[in-house]
Design an enzyme around this catalytic site. Structure first.
Site, PDB file in Angstrom:
ATOM      1  N   TYR A   1      30.528  -6.560   6.545  1.00 29.16           N
ATOM      2  CA  TYR A   1      30.181  -5.795   7.744  1.00 29.16           C
ATOM      3  C   TYR A   1      30.375  -6.678   8.979  1.00 29.16           C
ATOM      4  O   TYR A   1      30.861  -6.222  10.002  1.00 29.16           O
ATOM      5  CB  TYR A   1      28.725  -5.315   7.674  1.00 29.16           C
ATOM      6  CG  TYR A   1      28.412  -4.440   6.491  1.00 29.16           C
ATOM      7  CD1 TYR A   1      28.777  -3.100   6.473  1.00 29.16           C
ATOM      8  CD2 TYR A   1      27.745  -4.949   5.384  1.00 29.16           C
ATOM      9  CE1 TYR A   1      28.488  -2.283   5.388  1.00 29.16           C
ATOM     10  CE2 TYR A   1      27.448  -4.146   4.294  1.00 29.16           C
ATOM     11  CZ  TYR A   1      27.824  -2.818   4.298  1.00 29.16           C
ATOM     12  OH  TYR A   1      27.539  -2.029   3.219  1.00 29.16           O
TER      13      TYR A   1
ATOM     14  N   ASN B   1      31.257   8.014   5.799  1.00 31.19           N
ATOM     15  CA  ASN B   1      32.620   8.113   5.274  1.00 31.19           C
ATOM     16  C   ASN B   1      32.756   9.330   4.360  1.00 31.19           C
ATOM     17  O   ASN B   1      32.276   9.317   3.230  1.00 31.19           O
ATOM     18  CB  ASN B   1      32.963   6.827   4.506  1.00 31.19           C
ATOM     19  CG  ASN B   1      34.344   6.855   3.882  1.00 31.19           C
ATOM     20  OD1 ASN B   1      35.106   7.795   4.053  1.00 31.19           O
ATOM     21  ND2 ASN B   1      34.654   5.826   3.130  1.00 31.19           N
TER      22      ASN B   1
ATOM     23  N   CYS C   1      34.952   2.324   1.118  1.00 29.03           N
ATOM     24  CA  CYS C   1      33.823   1.641   1.741  1.00 29.03           C
ATOM     25  C   CYS C   1      33.101   0.719   0.766  1.00 29.03           C
ATOM     26  O   CYS C   1      32.371  -0.176   1.195  1.00 29.03           O
ATOM     27  CB  CYS C   1      32.857   2.629   2.383  1.00 29.03           C
ATOM     28  SG  CYS C   1      32.322   3.949   1.306  1.00 29.03           S
ATOM     29  N   HIS C   2      33.332   0.902  -0.536  1.00 27.45           N
ATOM     30  CA  HIS C   2      32.706   0.005  -1.514  1.00 27.45           C
ATOM     31  C   HIS C   2      33.234  -1.421  -1.388  1.00 27.45           C
ATOM     32  O   HIS C   2      32.626  -2.352  -1.892  1.00 27.45           O
ATOM     33  CB  HIS C   2      32.912   0.528  -2.942  1.00 27.45           C
ATOM     34  CG  HIS C   2      34.344   0.599  -3.367  1.00 27.45           C
ATOM     35  ND1 HIS C   2      35.136   1.692  -3.063  1.00 27.45           N
ATOM     36  CD2 HIS C   2      35.123  -0.269  -4.055  1.00 27.45           C
ATOM     37  CE1 HIS C   2      36.347   1.480  -3.563  1.00 27.45           C
ATOM     38  NE2 HIS C   2      36.367   0.294  -4.170  1.00 27.45           N
TER      39      HIS C   2
ATOM     40  N   GLU D   1      38.134  -3.194  -9.701  1.00 22.23           N
ATOM     41  CA  GLU D   1      39.197  -3.766  -8.873  1.00 22.23           C
ATOM     42  C   GLU D   1      39.337  -5.273  -9.087  1.00 22.23           C
ATOM     43  O   GLU D   1      40.142  -5.915  -8.426  1.00 22.23           O
ATOM     44  CB  GLU D   1      38.931  -3.465  -7.393  1.00 22.23           C
ATOM     45  CG  GLU D   1      39.031  -1.992  -7.079  1.00 22.23           C
ATOM     46  CD  GLU D   1      38.965  -1.708  -5.595  1.00 22.23           C
ATOM     47  OE1 GLU D   1      38.990  -2.656  -4.778  1.00 22.23           O
ATOM     48  OE2 GLU D   1      38.896  -0.524  -5.237  1.00 22.23           O
TER      49      GLU D   1
END
Length: 127
Positions: A35, A56, A64-65, A100
């Site tokens: 952030y 979002n 946003c994760h 990811e």
């Protein structure tokens, strides 16, 4: 990310929210940012970035994760803050990040260097 960028542009989000979402699209799969780094790029505040991410409507395609608190803590997710570092939303965020390839330490903090290679043209004044 072109389809997501088109969806963001056509949305009813505020210009600031759109700038946060566009910046979010620059974070590559398998990487994360904070952030604080996003807010510094946008000349804003981490709280303002977090509030925009909370709104979002395109998650998880607009990912946003991939944004965590400075220091690697997961922060909030889907507009909720954890109680004692756990909760269904944080479990979901952790799962998306793990899929990811993001790794976590024994305290549940992300491991690695945050992405900060944002495009200079995406730098906008805070709204």
């Amino acid at each position: 990310m072109e389809p997501q960028l088109a969806r963001i542009a056509a949305s009813s989000q505020t210009e600031f929210q759109k700038s946060v979402l566009r910046l979010l699209c620059e974070i590559p799969r398998g990487q994360f940012s904070t952030y604080g780094l996003m807010s510094a790029h946008l000349k804003s505040s981490p709280r303002a970035v977090g509030n925009a991410l909370r709104m979002n409507p395109f998650a998880p395609e607009v990912p946003c994760h991939r944004v965590v608190a400075t220091g690697g803590a997961l922060g909030g997710f889907k507009g909720h803050w954890p109680k004692d570092g756990v909760g269904i939303t944080l479990d979901e965020k952790r799962m998306l990040l793990r899929k990811e390839g993001i790794r976590f330490d024994g305290r549940g903090r992300v491991v690695g260097t945050p992405f900060e290679g944002f495009n200079k043209e995406s730098n906008v004044a805070a709204a």
